[in-house]
Design an enzyme around this catalytic site. Sequence first.
Site: not given
Length: 621
Positions: A2, A102, A295
């Site tokens: 995050c 976690d 890609i």
Amino acid sequence: MCGITGIFMQDVQAGQHADIELLKRMTQSIVHRGPDDLGLYASEQACFGFRRLSFLDLKLGNQPIFNEDESIACVVNGEIFNYQELRNDLIKRGHRFRSQMDCEVIPHLYEEYGINFLNRLNGQFAIALHDVKQQKLILARDHVGIAPLYYHYKDNTLLFGSEIKTLLNSADVSRSIDLISLDQIVTFPGMVSPRTIFSDVKCLPPGHVMTVDKQGMQIEQYWDLDYPENNPNTQPHTDAYYVEKLDHLLRQAIKTRLHADVPVGFYLSGGLDSSLIATLAHDMDPQQVFNSFAIGFGRADIDERQYQQQVVNQIHSNHHEQIFDYEQINQRLTQAVIAAESPLKESYNTCSLALSQMVQQQGIKAVLTGEGADELFAGYVGYRLAQQSRGQEEPFDLEFMLEQQARKTLWGDENFFYEKNYHEFHTLKSSLYSADTNAALLRQHCTSQPIINPARIANRHPTHQRSYVDFKLRIADHLLADHGDRVTFANSVEARYPFLDIDLINFVRTIPPELMLKNGNEKYLLKQLATKTVPESIIRRKKFSFVAPGSPFLLKNKPEWIMDMLSRATITRQGIFNPDTVERLTNSAIRGAHDINQTFETDFLMVVITTGILLREFVES
């Protein structure tokens, strides 16, 4: 993973408190890292911000996290892959948990083991922990530097965040450019922490922990890549032993990184590393239909779609690809610099942005990728060239003596060659810089001071020497930073790296280096493992670095905004580069007089262009 932010006051006086309004602005600036939820923690001494990208315990897994009596508070950007065994042990010791997340093991581990809890973690993480009773802040970054952590320390106050832009919300943080960091970008694979492109912002190095309390700030290293010293009497195991052990550890690393309450995909480059991850994942769960992302290029010399498709056909993945061309690079280059918070030497970050955008569009939050294998298993061409040149005498003249002096300063070993002759390159790059920049760098430049711990390559095998330096100069602050974390999280996607699992790394340290590069065959041992699952044509193909077109390709259509960025007026006003040199390089690129071999050459114009973008977006605005 995050995004985290925080403010910590080293010594709180009566009437003082941490600035919660500044914290909110800092946290809002990285909403792209965690659009799922917001968490805040505030006390007089400390305040933390948290932006959540949810993977486990979607309902109860928000942060901050506390111990039982809330005397320890923390926020964590990361994943703890061995959390189940840690959690089970802590429960036996009497700890109580509030969720299945976690990272909730962190405050409880700190209660049990103090700072030494870091040595028990297998994961990718940046941790901020407030010990309320001890009035202490602890910041820690994972072993190899997957999760970023930046800070600014001034007047007994520490600001920190997952990206530099969090700190730039404070008027106390200068946006002045650190010329030595720019010199590192031009000279090495990338910047080397603790430096960043902004002189007022530092980066906590990988494997380090910071403690801040009333006595001050202290930074210590808790882990480093430490290869064994040369020992000719060592009796290695058979090749088969190392292959089987490696197979077990890599499968375990892939399994733990696929564990989530949301779908996880993977990147396919067409090379050995990503193909091995994809085929092992399929081998472990043949019924699972994974999402793969790739890609392609219109230029045949750099396009790898035929190899990507071989893996797709074998594992029957739900495949997504995008064909990249000039216009894609042109459109995304500014976004790539904003995400990287740094000048760039290559355009492939624009490709990485496109990859993570495809992942986001498919509703997937995490991808597995193959970084780390080249550095651990002697995958770059430099390992083979170094092996071929061993024992060859270099011409002993004044230039070579000066080069030996530079090597001694950088590496502590005058005979260790890495990438280029730095004395010769110093003269070359000086022509790129303005008179003012050269004057500033005359006092101190990036090759005038040690860049690594020389004890870590002393008395080591040459392959291990180069691997260690690659970890310090290439992995943490380049491949995992501007080319990794920033371009994935720009689109709210987390990258996970099975080859950088700490248990796997610790085993690889014990493998005889002769099995990494055997008879000029790069990644020999990894190729032996790959024979179990990877198409033979991919195993046997020549090493192909993932590159994207350089500045000559970008300039062939003379886009107006780039021509303005390279104009004499702009370069002169910025004062960093030599306008005469930039003009010559620009004209040469437009004429198509020279293409850039990105494996061996520095794309100076790409550095100039992206430095201009950085100045425009972060400094002049």
